[in-house]
Motif scaffolding. Structure first.
Motif: not given
Length: 267
Positions: A184-190
């Motif tokens: 899984r990616a680490l998602v920074m935004g909304k």
């Protein structure tokens, strides 16, 4: 009651609003009709305002210049952007080696981050680089991820509204890399919960005192609701009724545009 909404509004008199930019206040180079006047009325009503964006093609300085050029009275310190959240996260790690898949203008915000090529990176930072995306580039990212690098996505939006119509966003590329690597990616935004926590901390308000205003039923409204905010959906920008009805998310309030928001709030 609007037929899309299934419940009464949870927040009748918010103390603050977190407002999406693209699609809510403007589309491309065109401001939404009445946006500037609405912001003035909301400020006059004493509401704390912050402006949340997943935009990954403009640096903070360039984005601020654009807003001022569109006649929108917004201070740079009121903008909470996904690239800024990513920069703060990377800087908190020290000086990790990062491959920055970002537009050139946005890279200027990452001056304190050590940039290396993909094959040397510990972190792969994905933003919008437009036509530079191709299979060869994605395969290089895939191979580096398989060797243990971490994937940091500025956001994972599916699409956005341009002056020429809808345009596919980077969420599909993030999903492809996740699927192929099994990580899984680490998602920074909304709609990341941490993004909303940063916004609330900036505002000095609790989640139940704030409403998120956006044109994306899943990212804006759904993300805000998951973080405890009320969700206000506008029928501008990427809004499409069929897409909204197909979503599992139900907004607390639906208004035609930001122009109607002060009136709805009694301002």
């Amino acid at each position: 009651m609007d037929p899309i909404s299934s419940a009464a509004p949870r927040l009748v008199a918010p103390k603050g609003l977190l407002i999406d930019l693209d699609g809510v206040l403007y589309v491309g180079q065109n401001p939404i009709e009445g946006a500037a006047e609405s912001l003035a009325r909301l400020r006059a009503g004493g509401l704390a305002l912050r402006f949340a964006t997943n935009t990954s093609t403009l640096s903070l300085a360039s984005l601020h210049r654009k807003l001022l050029g569109l006649g929108l009275d917004i201070d740079a310190g009121e903008i909470i952007s996904a690239p800024q959240a990513a920069r703060l996260y990377l800087e908190s790690l020290g000086r990790p080696r990062c491959a920055l898949l970002l537009a050139g203008d946005v890279k200027s915000d990452f001056a304190a981050v050590e940039e290396v090529d993909i094959e040397s990176a510990d972190y792969l930072v994905l933003g919008d680089i437009g036509p530079a995306w191709d299979h060869g580039l994605l395969n290089r990212l895939f191979n580096r991820l398989m060797l243990g690098a971490k994937l940091v996505a500025i956001h994972r939006n599916r699409f956005w509204q341009t002056e020429a119509g809808l345009c596919m966003d980077i969420g599909g590329l993030v999903a492809a890399l996740e699927y192929c690597t099994g990580h899984r990616a680490l998602v920074m935004g909304k709609p990341a919960a941490d993004f909303f926590r940063v916004a609330l901390r900036e505002m000095g308000l609790a989640a139940d005192e704030v409403a998120m205003v956006g044109d994306d039923i899943d990212v804006d409204v759904g993300g805000g609701q998951a973080a405890g905010l009320a969700g206000i959906l506008v029928r501008t920008g990427k809004y499409r009724e069929a897409y909204v009805r197909a979503s599992a998310v139900r907004p607390d309030v639906v208004v035609d545009s930001v122009r109607e928001l002060p009136g709805f709030l009694g301002l």
